[in-house]
Design a protein around this motif. Sequence first.
Motif, PDB file in Angstrom:
ATOM      1  N   ILE A 188      -1.283  41.652   7.312  1.00  0.00           N
ATOM      2  CA  ILE A 188      -0.943  42.690   8.129  1.00  0.00           C
ATOM      3  C   ILE A 188      -2.015  43.825   7.845  1.00  0.00           C
ATOM      4  O   ILE A 188      -2.191  44.620   9.026  1.00  0.00           O
ATOM      5  CB  ILE A 188       0.435  43.281   7.739  1.00  0.00           C
ATOM      6  CG1 ILE A 188       0.841  44.359   8.774  1.00  0.00           C
ATOM      7  CG2 ILE A 188       0.765  43.682   6.440  1.00  0.00           C
ATOM      8  CD1 ILE A 188       1.001  43.998  10.329  1.00  0.00           C
ATOM      9  N   SER A 189      -2.717  43.966   6.749  1.00  0.00           N
ATOM     10  CA  SER A 189      -3.727  45.047   6.511  1.00  0.00           C
ATOM     11  C   SER A 189      -4.949  44.732   7.384  1.00  0.00           C
ATOM     12  O   SER A 189      -5.281  45.650   8.219  1.00  0.00           O
ATOM     13  CB  SER A 189      -4.230  45.076   4.951  1.00  0.00           C
ATOM     14  OG  SER A 189      -3.000  45.307   4.431  1.00  0.00           O
ATOM     15  N   SER A 190      -5.403  43.144   7.514  1.00  0.00           N
ATOM     16  CA  SER A 190      -6.341  43.089   8.265  1.00  0.00           C
ATOM     17  C   SER A 190      -6.112  42.756   9.949  1.00  0.00           C
ATOM     18  O   SER A 190      -7.026  43.473  10.525  1.00  0.00           O
ATOM     19  CB  SER A 190      -7.125  41.674   7.804  1.00  0.00           C
ATOM     20  OG  SER A 190      -6.203  40.703   7.794  1.00  0.00           O
ATOM     21  N   ASP A 191      -4.994  42.703  10.020  1.00  0.00           N
ATOM     22  CA  ASP A 191      -4.408  42.967  11.474  1.00  0.00           C
ATOM     23  C   ASP A 191      -4.578  44.348  11.839  1.00  0.00           C
ATOM     24  O   ASP A 191      -5.370  44.436  13.025  1.00  0.00           O
ATOM     25  CB  ASP A 191      -2.885  42.741  11.621  1.00  0.00           C
ATOM     26  CG  ASP A 191      -2.385  41.447  11.522  1.00  0.00           C
ATOM     27  OD1 ASP A 191      -3.415  40.363  11.294  1.00  0.00           O
ATOM     28  OD2 ASP A 191      -1.108  41.166  11.179  1.00  0.00           O
ATOM     29  N   GLU A 192      -4.363  45.311  11.012  1.00  0.00           N
ATOM     30  CA  GLU A 192      -4.419  46.770  11.386  1.00  0.00           C
ATOM     31  C   GLU A 192      -6.002  47.287  11.600  1.00  0.00           C
ATOM     32  O   GLU A 192      -6.242  47.804  12.408  1.00  0.00           O
ATOM     33  CB  GLU A 192      -3.519  47.514  10.796  1.00  0.00           C
ATOM     34  CG  GLU A 192      -1.983  47.173  10.864  1.00  0.00           C
ATOM     35  CD  GLU A 192      -1.067  48.189   9.905  1.00  0.00           C
ATOM     36  OE1 GLU A 192       0.166  48.196  10.148  1.00  0.00           O
ATOM     37  OE2 GLU A 192      -1.688  48.792   8.966  1.00  0.00           O
ATOM     38  N   ILE A 193      -6.633  46.663  10.549  1.00  0.00           N
ATOM     39  CA  ILE A 193      -7.944  47.118  10.753  1.00  0.00           C
ATOM     40  C   ILE A 193      -8.792  46.736  11.879  1.00  0.00           C
ATOM     41  O   ILE A 193      -9.540  47.340  12.373  1.00  0.00           O
ATOM     42  CB  ILE A 193      -8.689  46.933   9.068  1.00  0.00           C
ATOM     43  CG1 ILE A 193      -7.992  47.742   8.072  1.00  0.00           C
ATOM     44  CG2 ILE A 193     -10.138  47.241   9.220  1.00  0.00           C
ATOM     45  CD1 ILE A 193      -8.383  47.347   6.654  1.00  0.00           C
ATOM     46  N   LEU A 194      -8.474  45.294  11.875  1.00  0.00           N
ATOM     47  CA  LEU A 194      -9.417  44.707  12.823  1.00  0.00           C
ATOM     48  C   LEU A 194      -9.127  45.227  14.372  1.00  0.00           C
ATOM     49  O   LEU A 194     -10.214  45.379  15.257  1.00  0.00           O
ATOM     50  CB  LEU A 194      -9.122  43.142  12.729  1.00  0.00           C
ATOM     51  CG  LEU A 194      -9.821  42.645  11.686  1.00  0.00           C
ATOM     52  CD1 LEU A 194      -9.317  40.918  11.266  1.00  0.00           C
ATOM     53  CD2 LEU A 194     -11.284  42.569  11.656  1.00  0.00           C
ATOM     54  N   LEU A 195      -7.836  45.550  14.625  1.00  0.00           N
ATOM     55  CA  LEU A 195      -7.372  45.983  15.707  1.00  0.00           C
ATOM     56  C   LEU A 195      -7.909  47.278  16.263  1.00  0.00           C
ATOM     57  O   LEU A 195      -7.916  47.875  17.260  1.00  0.00           O
ATOM     58  CB  LEU A 195      -5.990  45.912  16.061  1.00  0.00           C
ATOM     59  CG  LEU A 195      -5.428  44.520  16.314  1.00  0.00           C
ATOM     60  CD1 LEU A 195      -3.865  44.571  16.167  1.00  0.00           C
ATOM     61  CD2 LEU A 195      -5.766  44.441  17.882  1.00  0.00           C
TER      62      LEU A 195
END
Length: 329
Positions: A66-73
């Motif tokens: 979920i962390s990389s989801d948010e950063i990448l978006l």
Amino acid sequence: MHRFAINRRLAAFLGTLCFCLLVVLAGCVSKSGGPAKERTAYTVTDSTGTVLSLPGPPQRIVSVSISSDEILLALVPPSRLAAVTYLADDPGISNVTAPVKSIAGRVRSVTPEALLKLNPDLIVAPDYVKPDMVKTFRDVGIPLYVYHTDTNIREVEETIRALGTLVQEPDKANRLVLTMEQRLQAVQKRVADIPAARRKRVAYYGAGGFYYMPKSSFQDICRKAGGADVTEDLSYDKPGILPQEILVELNPDVFMITAWNYDGNHDPDKMARELLANPAYGETKAVREKAVAILPATHILSLSQHIVDAVEDLAQALYPDHFPKGGTP
């Protein structure tokens, strides 16, 4: 026994054949996707020291946390993400429920078979993924970038910059970090005049009790908000639940609960009432002053840019007189 052995070998062969076909399909799809940018080859080094060579900005990124989801978006449009985690759809823990609606893929099982079906040209994973999965992808030539699991806000900022380089959006990453720093400075300016004797000490309460987490992001959130994690001076080796008598001895000023009723059995308001009614904690300052802060799990549990929201949330909960009513820092 002979027939059984032959069947096992046949099953193993067929499984290997299917896996290889998935690898070939993944390569074909990733090569045929229309690039959003000029595809200039470059290299990056992940948190394990592994050097990845990429033919150009990835267009079918698979995020497995979920962390990389948010950063990448925050760095690339949803069209460049082939899949995000299933948690991205949960408003109790995700800050990106709206933008992920246009992304078809969801990661529910972090296995080579499940991820290869998503036809990635890049997989972004935290360093707690199983080593055998990392090895499998590297063996078959699918780029897998491993990033560090952060324990403070500075590390989160470093991860944002690293992922910005990975997806060839360093300027966006730098602007995002600059905004985070400006917001943190605004909070710290508001709480700067609070004397040490009035700084609030916070105990983090979850489903199993009061948590102790050495070198945790929560400790850094408390510090940046002008308070302190009540457990920060303890010397346990690993995370766990504090014994009641230790919590009472620490005597926190505030109990903090995250508002994420993930299974329908963890209503935060009910948890707060039970805490205040528990005679075991009756002598603590938090109970005497009925000081329970219920804060969004989307922020408190975040290891993305939204960790700054947690600092703002907690600072306002601890020192409401230092912030405009209903306003932001």
